[in-house]
Enzyme design. Structure first.
Site, PDB file in Angstrom:
ATOM      1  N   GLU A 176       0.827  -1.218   0.000  1.00  0.00           N
ATOM      2  CA  GLU A 176       0.000   0.000   0.000  1.00  0.00           C
ATOM      3  C   GLU A 176       0.856   1.260   0.000  1.00  0.00           C
ATOM      4  OE1 GLU A 176      -3.796   0.192   0.760  1.00  0.00           O
ATOM      5  OE2 GLU A 176      -3.872  -1.820  -0.065  1.00  0.00           O
ATOM      6  N   HIS A 251      -3.877   1.610   7.842  1.00  0.00           N
ATOM      7  CA  HIS A 251      -2.503   1.898   7.422  1.00  0.00           C
ATOM      8  C   HIS A 251      -1.752   2.446   8.631  1.00  0.00           C
ATOM      9  CE1 HIS A 251      -4.037   2.752   3.083  1.00  0.00           C
ATOM     10  NE2 HIS A 251      -3.399   1.595   3.072  1.00  0.00           N
ATOM     11  N   CYS A 370      -2.811  11.270   3.946  1.00  0.00           N
ATOM     12  CA  CYS A 370      -3.173  10.317   2.876  1.00  0.00           C
ATOM     13  C   CYS A 370      -3.111  10.994   1.517  1.00  0.00           C
ATOM     14  CB  CYS A 370      -4.606   9.826   3.035  1.00  0.00           C
ATOM     15  SG  CYS A 370      -4.942   8.995   4.566  1.00  0.00           S
TER      16      CYS A 370
HETATM   17  O1  SUG Z   1      -7.736   2.861   0.695  1.00  0.00           O
HETATM   18  N1  SUG Z   1     -10.551   4.932   1.023  1.00  0.00           N
HETATM   19  C1  SUG Z   1      -9.108   4.797   0.994  1.00  0.00           C
HETATM   20  C2  SUG Z   1      -8.469   5.773   1.935  1.00  0.00           C
HETATM   21  C3  SUG Z   1      -6.983   5.759   1.841  1.00  0.00           C
HETATM   22  C4  SUG Z   1      -6.332   6.555   2.885  1.00  0.00           C
HETATM   23  N2  SUG Z   1      -4.925   6.497   2.735  1.00  0.00           N
HETATM   24  C5  SUG Z   1      -4.021   6.470   3.721  1.00  0.00           C
HETATM   25  N3  SUG Z   1      -4.332   6.238   4.966  1.00  0.00           N
HETATM   26  N4  SUG Z   1      -2.780   6.616   3.385  1.00  0.00           N
HETATM   27  C6  SUG Z   1      -8.677   3.368   1.340  1.00  0.00           C
HETATM   28  O2  SUG Z   1      -9.252   2.802   2.265  1.00  0.00           O
HETATM   29  C7  SUG Z   1     -12.822   4.573   0.262  1.00  0.00           C
HETATM   30  C8  SUG Z   1     -13.556   4.690  -1.051  1.00  0.00           C
HETATM   31  C9  SUG Z   1     -15.032   4.571  -0.896  1.00  0.00           C
HETATM   32  O3  SUG Z   1     -15.505   3.925   0.040  1.00  0.00           O
HETATM   33  O4  SUG Z   1     -15.781   5.145  -1.732  1.00  0.00           O
HETATM   34  C10 SUG Z   1     -11.322   4.359   0.092  1.00  0.00           C
HETATM   35  O5  SUG Z   1     -10.881   3.720  -0.830  1.00  0.00           O
END
Ligand code: SUG
EC number: 3.5.3.23
Length: 447
Positions: A176, A251, A370
């Site tokens: 990731e 994460h 993020c």
């Molecule tokens: O991968 N949310 C992302 C958020 C990523 C956050 N990134 C970090 N913490 N670095 C994920 O979970 C949600 C999309 C939706 O539900 O429509 C989503 O993919």
């Protein structure tokens, strides 16, 4: 030379199909907000406003473009045929969960785009990139191909930049990106130590979380360290606390953030906190400054709901640091008090807090950290960048006008099958590649 090294934060521009689809199991904000109506225009403008604030405060700010969504090619690969409108209508009818996935604007969270090693740490003196395979979820698995193309277009000078293959997209190498990678160092241009935090070990190892998935494996982190030429003396691999993952810390960057010699973290971040800190201290050439927030001060639940640790920690020329937190931190009395205590404490260089409203992204579990990919670059490396991807007044103005021209201010789940949305998105992205000068990076442009 090290004087000229600056960290550039490349923020992901929010794409025109930003929506709430509840796609991310284990990400409590995404799970909670699935089905809400989103405002893509506001989301993109909030992101641009954060970038502008940091640029105006003197930080180097870059931008990464969004991806082509809906990903009609992915739907065609899955057997949907006919013209675009047919493909969308059939997907909406027969597999709405797939339609939602191919519409996600998730590439905005560029902390997950790649892992980056600055040239100061790489044996060949180049900056190294591995785009993350994001194989944990279908909607994010669609990102790496285009991500790799975008990174190659922006960091195209092969004498200075090295691009590695995306790891095999299989659970053993679940990756990731930078969300689970923290570089600790003196100043940005000095050699650093790389802390890779993994959720589970594919082959052997201790137990992982039981409720929610662990998205990063030790094997993936080790492979990236190998690709980038990092030695044992430069790396620490630490397991994330499985209980934290089960509480929604999907994460490491939801529970820890590092910058320079500072590691700001919650006491539930690591499976073995002492061993992790000892391993860092043993490798770092500058004293580690651990800033530990105990559960008694901020509960795990509050850490997840406010995203205190998903802050950006930025270095100032005088050696102090600024913490960029989401508005949710200010709204929570306990967390806000904790931040004030951190600012006053004499043992750490964090001296200022900047509050930014990124609520549209936060509802999907994406805070300030993020939204950005950190790339430490020397001035020569910055000059070698392709495209118009470093933010200045003009680029910010152009991007704002571009968002205002193309983005809707309302996107509900039932709008995703609208063929007009696909068309709008395509038109917007085509124009964006010209605006950013990055060439043909999208599938529809590659022919
Ligand atoms: O991968 N949310 C992302 C958020 C990523 C956050 N990134 C970090 N913490 N670095 C994920 O979970 C949600 C999309 C939706 O539900 O429509 C989503 O993919």
């Amino acid at each position: 030379m090290s004087e000229a090294v600056r960290e550039v934060n490349f923020d992901g521009l929010v794409g025109p199909t930003h929506n709430y689809a509840g796609l991310a199991h284990g990400n409590v904000a995404s799970m909670r907000h699935g089905g809400l109506t989103a405002n893509p225009r506001e989301a993109a403008l909030q992101g641009l406003d954060k970038m502008k604030s940091l640029m105006e405060a003197g930080y180097a700010q870059g931008v990464l473009p969004p991806q082509q969504r809906p990903d009609l090619g992915a739907l065609r690969d899955l057997g949907f045929t006919g013209d675009d409108a047919n493909v969308l209508a059939r997907a909406a009818e027969e597999a709405p969960q797939l339609l939602r996935a191919v519409c996600s604007a998730s590439s905005m969270w560029t902390a997950n785009a790649a892992t980056v090693t600055p040239s100061a740490d790489a044996p060949d003196g180049r900056v190294h990139f591995t785009a993350a395979n994001l194989q944990s979820s279908f909607h994010r698995y669609l990102e790496p191909r285009t991500t790799a193309r975008v990174l190659a277009a922006m960091f195209h000078d092969s004498a200075r930049f090295a691009h590695h293959p995306v790891l095999p997209a299989t659970p053993a190498f679940s990756d990731e990106g930078a969300a689970n990678h923290t570089r600790l160092s003196g100043a940005h241009g000095e050699p650093g130590v790389h802390l890779f935090v993994y959720g589970r070990q594919a082959f052997g190892g201790q137990h992982g979380p039981t409720r929610y998935p662990a998205r990063q494996t030790l094997e993936a982190s080790q492979a990236i360290a190998r690709q980038h030429g990092l030695s044992d003396a430069q790396t620490v691999f630490a397991q994330q606390n499985p209980d934290a993952i089960d509480a929604g810390v999907f994460h490491n960057d939801v529970i820890a953030v590092g910058n320079g010699p500072v590691l700001l973290y919650h006491d539930m971040a690591f499976r073995d906190e002492d061993a992790t800190l000892d391993a860092l201290r043993a490798r770092m050439s500058t004293p580690l400054i651990p800033v530990r927030v105990p559960s008694e001060a901020v509960s795990l639940e509050e850490a997840v709901s406010t995203y205190l640790f998903n802050s950006q920690l930025l270095s100032n020329p005088d050696g102090s640091m600024t913490l960029v937190v989401p508005g949710e931190c200010q709204e929570n009395e306990t967390v806000w008090r904790t931040i004030q205590d951190l600012l006053l404490a004499g043992y750490n260089p964090i001296s200022e807090v900047l509050v930014k409203d990124v609520k549209q992204s936060m509802r999907n579990g994406g805070g300030p950290a993020c939204l950005r990919l950190r790339v430490a670059l020397s001035s020569a490396e910055r000059q070698a960048l392709g495209g118009r991807v470093l933010l200045d007044e003009a680029v910010h103005g152009d991007l704002t006008a571009w968002v205002e021209r193309h983005y809707r201010d309302r996107l509900a789940p039932e709008d995703l099958a609208d063929p007009q949305l696909a068309q709008e998105s395509l038109t917007a992205l085509d124009e964006l590649t010209q605006l950013l000068g990055i060439g043909a990076v999208y599938p529809f442009q590659l022919g």
